[in-house]
Design an enzyme around this catalytic site. Structure first.
Site, mmCIF file in Angstrom:
data_model
loop_
_atom_site.group_PDB
_atom_site.id
_atom_site.type_symbol
_atom_site.label_atom_id
_atom_site.label_comp_id
_atom_site.label_asym_id
_atom_site.label_seq_id
_atom_site.Cartn_x
_atom_site.Cartn_y
_atom_site.Cartn_z
ATOM 1 N N GLY A 102 0.855 -1.095 0.147
ATOM 2 C CA GLY A 102 -0.043 0.050 -0.075
ATOM 3 C C GLY A 102 1.133 1.074 -0.084
ATOM 4 N N GLU A 103 0.482 2.298 0.630
ATOM 5 C CA GLU A 103 1.181 3.527 0.659
ATOM 6 C C GLU A 103 1.292 4.377 -0.658
ATOM 7 O OE1 GLU A 103 4.939 3.120 2.825
ATOM 8 O OE2 GLU A 103 4.022 1.597 4.345
#
Length: 339
Positions: A305-306
Protein backbone atom coordinates in the site's frame (compact mmCIF):
# COMPACT_ATOMS: atom_id res chain seq x y z
CA UNK A 1 -7.45 21.52 -31.34
CA UNK A 2 -10.34 19.04 -31.15
CA UNK A 3 -9.66 15.85 -29.20
CA UNK A 4 -9.89 13.51 -32.20
CA UNK A 5 -7.59 15.72 -34.25
CA UNK A 6 -5.14 15.78 -31.36
CA UNK A 7 -5.33 11.99 -31.08
CA UNK A 8 -4.54 11.62 -34.78
CA UNK A 9 -1.59 13.99 -34.60
CA UNK A 10 -0.20 12.36 -31.46
CA UNK A 11 -0.36 8.94 -33.12
CA UNK A 12 1.38 10.34 -36.21
CA UNK A 13 4.11 11.87 -34.06
CA UNK A 14 4.64 8.63 -32.14
CA UNK A 15 4.63 6.50 -35.30
CA UNK A 16 7.19 8.77 -36.97
CA UNK A 17 9.75 8.54 -34.20
CA UNK A 18 12.82 6.70 -35.47
CA UNK A 19 11.77 3.21 -34.38
CA UNK A 20 9.68 0.39 -35.79
CA UNK A 21 6.00 1.21 -35.47
CA UNK A 22 4.68 -0.01 -32.13
CA UNK A 23 8.09 -1.16 -30.93
CA UNK A 24 7.94 0.89 -27.73
CA UNK A 25 4.81 -0.94 -26.61
CA UNK A 26 3.14 0.43 -23.49
CA UNK A 27 5.30 3.56 -23.63
CA UNK A 28 3.51 4.55 -26.84
CA UNK A 29 0.12 4.03 -25.17
CA UNK A 30 1.21 6.15 -22.20
CA UNK A 31 2.57 8.94 -24.37
CA UNK A 32 -0.71 9.08 -26.27
CA UNK A 33 -2.76 9.07 -23.07
CA UNK A 34 -0.73 11.80 -21.38
CA UNK A 35 -0.77 13.95 -24.50
CA UNK A 36 -4.57 13.66 -24.58
CA UNK A 37 -4.88 14.44 -20.86
CA UNK A 38 -2.77 17.57 -21.22
CA UNK A 39 -4.12 18.54 -24.64
CA UNK A 40 -0.70 18.86 -26.26
CA UNK A 41 1.67 17.18 -28.69
CA UNK A 42 4.52 17.79 -26.24
CA UNK A 43 3.40 16.59 -22.79
CA UNK A 44 5.46 17.25 -19.68
CA UNK A 45 5.59 16.09 -16.06
CA UNK A 46 5.88 18.85 -13.49
CA UNK A 47 6.26 18.86 -9.71
CA UNK A 48 4.98 15.32 -9.01
CA UNK A 49 3.02 15.13 -5.75
CA UNK A 50 2.09 12.22 -3.52
CA UNK A 51 -0.78 12.36 -1.03
CA UNK A 52 -0.55 9.80 1.79
CA UNK A 53 -3.90 9.58 3.58
CA UNK A 54 -4.20 7.82 6.94
CA UNK A 55 -7.34 6.65 8.76
CA UNK A 56 -8.67 3.79 10.87
CA UNK A 57 -11.63 1.50 10.22
CA UNK A 58 -14.29 0.29 12.64
CA UNK A 59 -14.51 -3.04 10.83
CA UNK A 60 -10.95 -3.80 11.98
CA UNK A 61 -12.50 -4.65 15.37
CA UNK A 62 -13.94 -7.81 13.78
CA UNK A 63 -10.52 -9.38 13.19
CA UNK A 64 -10.52 -8.96 9.41
CA UNK A 65 -6.84 -7.97 9.28
CA UNK A 66 -3.68 -9.66 10.49
CA UNK A 67 -2.29 -6.26 11.51
CA UNK A 68 -3.47 -4.58 14.73
CA UNK A 69 -5.09 -1.15 14.64
CA UNK A 70 -2.15 0.63 16.29
CA UNK A 71 -0.01 -0.03 13.23
CA UNK A 72 -1.87 2.78 11.45
CA UNK A 73 -0.67 5.50 13.82
CA UNK A 74 2.72 3.91 14.31
CA UNK A 75 3.33 3.92 10.56
CA UNK A 76 2.08 7.49 10.23
CA UNK A 77 4.68 8.53 12.80
CA UNK A 78 7.27 6.52 10.89
CA UNK A 79 6.34 8.31 7.67
CA UNK A 80 6.66 11.67 9.41
CA UNK A 81 10.27 10.78 10.23
CA UNK A 82 11.05 9.66 6.69
CA UNK A 83 11.39 5.96 7.45
CA UNK A 84 8.67 4.31 5.33
CA UNK A 85 8.66 2.72 1.92
CA UNK A 86 6.65 5.67 0.66
CA UNK A 87 9.35 8.08 1.89
CA UNK A 88 12.09 6.16 0.13
CA UNK A 89 10.32 6.12 -3.21
CA UNK A 90 9.26 9.76 -2.97
CA UNK A 91 12.89 10.72 -2.35
CA UNK A 92 14.07 8.52 -5.20
CA UNK A 93 11.66 9.95 -7.76
CA UNK A 94 11.42 13.54 -6.55
CA UNK A 95 7.82 13.49 -5.30
CA UNK A 96 6.51 16.17 -2.95
CA UNK A 97 4.99 14.09 -0.12
CA UNK A 98 2.02 15.32 1.93
CA UNK A 99 0.99 13.25 4.96
CA UNK A 100 -2.64 13.71 6.01
CA UNK A 101 -4.44 12.33 9.08
CA UNK A 102 -8.07 12.06 8.00
CA UNK A 103 -9.16 9.84 10.88
CA UNK A 104 -6.36 7.95 12.62
CA UNK A 105 -7.40 6.60 16.01
CA UNK A 106 -4.56 8.36 17.82
CA UNK A 107 -3.42 11.87 18.69
CA UNK A 108 -0.74 12.79 16.16
CA UNK A 109 -0.76 16.51 16.95
CA UNK A 110 2.86 16.32 18.10
CA UNK A 111 3.89 15.40 14.53
CA UNK A 112 4.13 18.71 12.63
CA UNK A 113 4.88 16.85 9.39
CA UNK A 114 1.35 15.34 9.44
CA UNK A 115 -1.53 17.57 8.36
CA UNK A 116 -4.36 17.17 10.87
CA UNK A 117 -7.62 16.96 8.93
CA UNK A 118 -9.45 14.34 11.01
CA UNK A 119 -13.00 13.75 9.85
CA UNK A 120 -13.63 11.90 13.14
CA UNK A 121 -11.12 11.26 15.93
CA UNK A 122 -11.31 7.46 16.05
CA UNK A 123 -11.87 6.54 12.41
CA UNK A 124 -15.01 5.12 10.86
CA UNK A 125 -17.70 3.18 12.70
CA UNK A 126 -18.01 -0.59 12.49
CA UNK A 127 -20.06 -1.23 9.35
CA UNK A 128 -21.03 -4.69 10.51
CA UNK A 129 -23.61 -2.89 12.65
CA UNK A 130 -24.04 0.61 11.20
CA UNK A 131 -22.94 2.96 8.43
CA UNK A 132 -19.19 3.58 8.41
CA UNK A 133 -19.78 7.32 8.15
CA UNK A 134 -22.55 9.88 7.87
CA UNK A 135 -23.49 11.63 4.64
CA UNK A 136 -21.98 14.81 6.08
CA UNK A 137 -18.70 13.04 6.83
CA UNK A 138 -18.59 11.60 3.31
CA UNK A 139 -19.07 15.07 1.84
CA UNK A 140 -16.27 16.40 4.04
CA UNK A 141 -13.98 13.68 2.73
CA UNK A 142 -14.78 14.49 -0.91
CA UNK A 143 -14.25 18.20 -0.27
CA UNK A 144 -10.94 17.53 1.48
CA UNK A 145 -9.75 15.50 -1.49
CA UNK A 146 -10.55 18.37 -3.81
CA UNK A 147 -8.76 20.83 -1.52
CA UNK A 148 -5.62 18.70 -1.32
CA UNK A 149 -5.43 18.44 -5.10
CA UNK A 150 -5.92 22.17 -5.50
CA UNK A 151 -2.99 22.69 -3.12
CA UNK A 152 -0.84 20.42 -5.28
CA UNK A 153 -1.96 22.22 -8.41
CA UNK A 154 -0.92 25.56 -6.92
CA UNK A 155 2.61 24.18 -6.56
CA UNK A 156 2.69 23.49 -10.30
CA UNK A 157 1.84 19.79 -10.09
CA UNK A 158 0.36 18.02 -13.11
CA UNK A 159 0.92 14.40 -12.04
CA UNK A 160 -0.51 13.03 -8.81
CA UNK A 161 -0.05 9.83 -6.84
CA UNK A 162 -2.27 8.84 -3.90
CA UNK A 163 -1.49 6.32 -1.18
CA UNK A 164 -3.22 5.11 1.96
CA UNK A 165 -2.48 3.88 5.45
CA UNK A 166 -5.39 2.26 7.25
CA UNK A 167 -5.47 -1.19 8.82
CA UNK A 168 -8.52 -3.07 7.55
CA UNK A 169 -9.07 -1.09 4.36
CA UNK A 170 -9.05 -4.08 2.03
CA UNK A 171 -12.47 -4.94 3.52
CA UNK A 172 -14.34 -1.87 2.24
CA UNK A 173 -12.40 -2.15 -1.00
CA UNK A 174 -13.68 -5.71 -1.48
CA UNK A 175 -17.25 -4.63 -0.82
CA UNK A 176 -17.02 -1.70 -3.26
CA UNK A 177 -15.62 -4.04 -5.89
CA UNK A 178 -18.28 -6.69 -5.35
CA UNK A 179 -21.17 -4.26 -5.58
CA UNK A 180 -19.94 -2.02 -8.41
CA UNK A 181 -18.79 -4.89 -10.65
CA UNK A 182 -21.45 -7.42 -9.59
CA UNK A 183 -18.81 -9.98 -8.67
CA UNK A 184 -19.46 -12.51 -5.88
CA UNK A 185 -17.83 -11.36 -2.67
CA UNK A 186 -15.83 -14.59 -2.38
CA UNK A 187 -13.91 -13.59 -5.52
CA UNK A 188 -13.17 -10.14 -4.11
CA UNK A 189 -11.87 -11.03 -0.64
CA UNK A 190 -8.20 -11.86 -0.27
CA UNK A 191 -5.37 -12.04 2.22
CA UNK A 192 -4.91 -8.29 2.60
CA UNK A 193 -1.72 -7.72 4.59
CA UNK A 194 -1.17 -11.46 4.99
CA UNK A 195 -4.15 -13.43 6.33
CA UNK A 196 -4.01 -17.21 6.16
CA UNK A 197 -6.78 -19.41 4.77
CA UNK A 198 -8.75 -19.45 8.05
CA UNK A 199 -8.41 -15.68 8.35
CA UNK A 200 -9.69 -15.22 4.81
CA UNK A 201 -12.71 -17.42 5.57
CA UNK A 202 -13.48 -15.36 8.65
CA UNK A 203 -13.09 -12.12 6.73
CA UNK A 204 -15.46 -13.37 4.02
CA UNK A 205 -18.03 -14.39 6.63
CA UNK A 206 -17.92 -10.98 8.33
CA UNK A 207 -18.14 -9.06 5.05
CA UNK A 208 -21.00 -11.26 3.86
CA UNK A 209 -22.95 -10.26 6.97
CA UNK A 210 -22.17 -6.61 6.23
CA UNK A 211 -23.44 -7.03 2.69
CA UNK A 212 -26.63 -8.60 4.00
CA UNK A 213 -27.17 -5.68 6.38
CA UNK A 214 -26.93 -3.09 3.62
CA UNK A 215 -28.38 -5.06 0.72
CA UNK A 216 -27.06 -5.04 -2.83
CA UNK A 217 -26.67 -1.58 -4.34
CA UNK A 218 -24.60 0.25 -6.93
CA UNK A 219 -25.46 3.69 -5.53
CA UNK A 220 -22.05 5.32 -5.08
CA UNK A 221 -23.20 7.59 -2.26
CA UNK A 222 -24.61 4.66 -0.33
CA UNK A 223 -21.49 2.55 -0.85
CA UNK A 224 -19.16 5.33 0.26
CA UNK A 225 -21.26 6.05 3.34
CA UNK A 226 -21.93 2.45 4.34
CA UNK A 227 -18.48 0.91 3.80
CA UNK A 228 -15.94 3.56 2.91
CA UNK A 229 -12.89 4.60 4.88
CA UNK A 230 -12.20 8.29 5.42
CA UNK A 231 -8.92 7.92 3.53
CA UNK A 232 -10.67 6.10 0.69
CA UNK A 233 -13.47 8.61 0.16
CA UNK A 234 -10.94 11.45 0.40
CA UNK A 235 -8.92 9.68 -2.30
CA UNK A 236 -12.04 9.47 -4.49
CA UNK A 237 -12.55 13.22 -4.11
CA UNK A 238 -8.90 13.82 -4.98
CA UNK A 239 -9.08 11.62 -8.07
CA UNK A 240 -12.19 13.37 -9.35
CA UNK A 241 -10.66 16.81 -8.81
CA UNK A 242 -7.39 15.78 -10.47
CA UNK A 243 -9.34 14.63 -13.52
CA UNK A 244 -11.13 17.99 -13.65
CA UNK A 245 -7.73 19.70 -13.55
CA UNK A 246 -6.39 17.46 -16.37
CA UNK A 247 -3.75 15.94 -14.13
CA UNK A 248 -2.27 12.48 -14.63
CA UNK A 249 -3.37 10.22 -11.76
CA UNK A 250 -1.10 7.30 -10.86
CA UNK A 251 -3.21 4.53 -9.32
CA UNK A 252 -1.58 2.10 -6.88
CA UNK A 253 -2.77 -1.33 -5.75
CA UNK A 254 -6.01 -2.97 -4.62
CA UNK A 255 -7.34 -0.21 -2.34
CA UNK A 256 -6.56 2.68 -4.67
CA UNK A 257 -7.90 0.67 -7.61
CA UNK A 258 -11.18 0.34 -5.68
CA UNK A 259 -11.15 4.12 -5.19
CA UNK A 260 -10.52 4.58 -8.90
CA UNK A 261 -13.44 2.25 -9.64
CA UNK A 262 -15.65 4.38 -7.41
CA UNK A 263 -14.42 7.59 -9.06
CA UNK A 264 -15.11 6.13 -12.50
CA UNK A 265 -18.71 5.34 -11.52
CA UNK A 266 -19.21 8.92 -10.35
CA UNK A 267 -17.50 10.39 -13.44
CA UNK A 268 -16.85 7.98 -16.35
CA UNK A 269 -14.32 10.46 -17.78
CA UNK A 270 -12.02 9.79 -14.84
CA UNK A 271 -10.51 6.66 -16.40
CA UNK A 272 -9.00 8.68 -19.24
CA UNK A 273 -6.71 10.40 -16.71
CA UNK A 274 -5.75 7.29 -14.71
CA UNK A 275 -2.59 5.25 -15.16
CA UNK A 276 -2.95 1.92 -13.37
CA UNK A 277 0.51 1.18 -12.12
CA UNK A 278 0.62 -2.13 -10.29
CA UNK A 279 -1.33 -5.38 -10.38
CA UNK A 280 -1.04 -7.38 -7.18
CA UNK A 281 -0.98 -11.14 -6.89
CA UNK A 282 -4.50 -11.50 -5.51
CA UNK A 283 -7.07 -12.69 -8.05
CA UNK A 284 -9.48 -9.99 -6.90
CA UNK A 285 -7.18 -7.20 -8.07
CA UNK A 286 -6.87 -8.70 -11.54
CA UNK A 287 -10.67 -9.06 -11.70
CA UNK A 288 -11.19 -5.44 -10.67
CA UNK A 289 -8.75 -4.12 -13.26
CA UNK A 290 -10.37 -6.33 -15.90
CA UNK A 291 -13.80 -5.08 -14.89
CA UNK A 292 -12.68 -1.57 -15.80
CA UNK A 293 -10.94 -2.72 -18.98
CA UNK A 294 -7.50 -1.59 -17.81
CA UNK A 295 -4.10 -3.17 -17.12
CA UNK A 296 -1.44 -2.54 -14.53
CA UNK A 297 2.02 -1.54 -15.72
CA UNK A 298 3.90 -3.63 -13.17
CA UNK A 299 3.49 -6.99 -11.44
CA UNK A 300 5.99 -6.94 -8.61
CA UNK A 301 4.06 -8.84 -5.96
CA UNK A 302 3.74 -5.71 -3.84
CA UNK A 303 1.07 -5.50 -1.13
CA UNK A 304 2.43 -2.71 1.05
CA UNK A 305 0.00 0.00 0.00
CA UNK A 306 1.08 3.59 0.70
CA UNK A 307 1.12 4.22 -3.07
CA UNK A 308 4.44 2.41 -3.41
CA UNK A 309 3.48 0.46 -6.54
CA UNK A 310 2.48 3.66 -8.30
CA UNK A 311 5.68 5.41 -7.26
CA UNK A 312 7.71 2.48 -8.60
CA UNK A 313 6.00 2.92 -11.98
CA UNK A 314 6.78 6.63 -12.26
CA UNK A 315 10.05 6.16 -14.22
CA UNK A 316 8.10 4.24 -16.87
CA UNK A 317 5.66 7.14 -17.21
CA UNK A 318 8.58 9.54 -17.37
CA UNK A 319 10.20 7.42 -20.08
CA UNK A 320 7.04 7.61 -22.18
CA UNK A 321 7.07 11.42 -21.99
CA UNK A 322 10.79 11.57 -22.79
CA UNK A 323 10.23 9.26 -25.75
CA UNK A 324 7.66 11.49 -27.43
CA UNK A 325 9.68 14.64 -26.76
CA UNK A 326 13.31 13.56 -27.17
CA UNK A 327 13.47 10.79 -29.76
CA UNK A 328 14.27 11.96 -33.25
CA UNK A 329 11.97 11.26 -36.18
CA UNK A 330 12.80 9.55 -39.45
CA UNK A 331 13.10 12.78 -41.46
CA UNK A 332 15.39 14.62 -39.07
CA UNK A 333 17.54 11.56 -38.47
CA UNK A 334 17.73 10.91 -42.23
CA UNK A 335 16.68 7.30 -41.74
CA UNK A 336 14.61 5.51 -44.33
CA UNK A 337 11.07 4.99 -43.11
CA UNK A 338 10.44 1.36 -43.99
CA UNK A 339 6.76 0.96 -43.10
Amino acid sequence: MEREELRTRLIEKIDNLNKPKGSMGRLEELALQIGLIQGTLSPSLRHPCHLLLGADHGIEREGVSISPREVTWQQMRNFSRGGGGVNMFCRQHGFDLTLVDVGVDHDLSDCPAILNRKIAPHGTRNFLYESAMSETEAEKCLALGRELVDNCRQKGCNILCIGEMGIGNTSPSSLWMSELLNIPLAQCVGAGAGLGSEGIRHKLHVLSLCQQRVGHTTDTRVLMREYGGFEMVTAVGAMLRAAEQRMVVLVDGFIMTACALMASRIDPNFLATAVFCHQGDEAGHSLMLGGMGVRGLLQLGLRLGEGTGALCAYPIVESAVRMINEMNNFDNAKITKYF
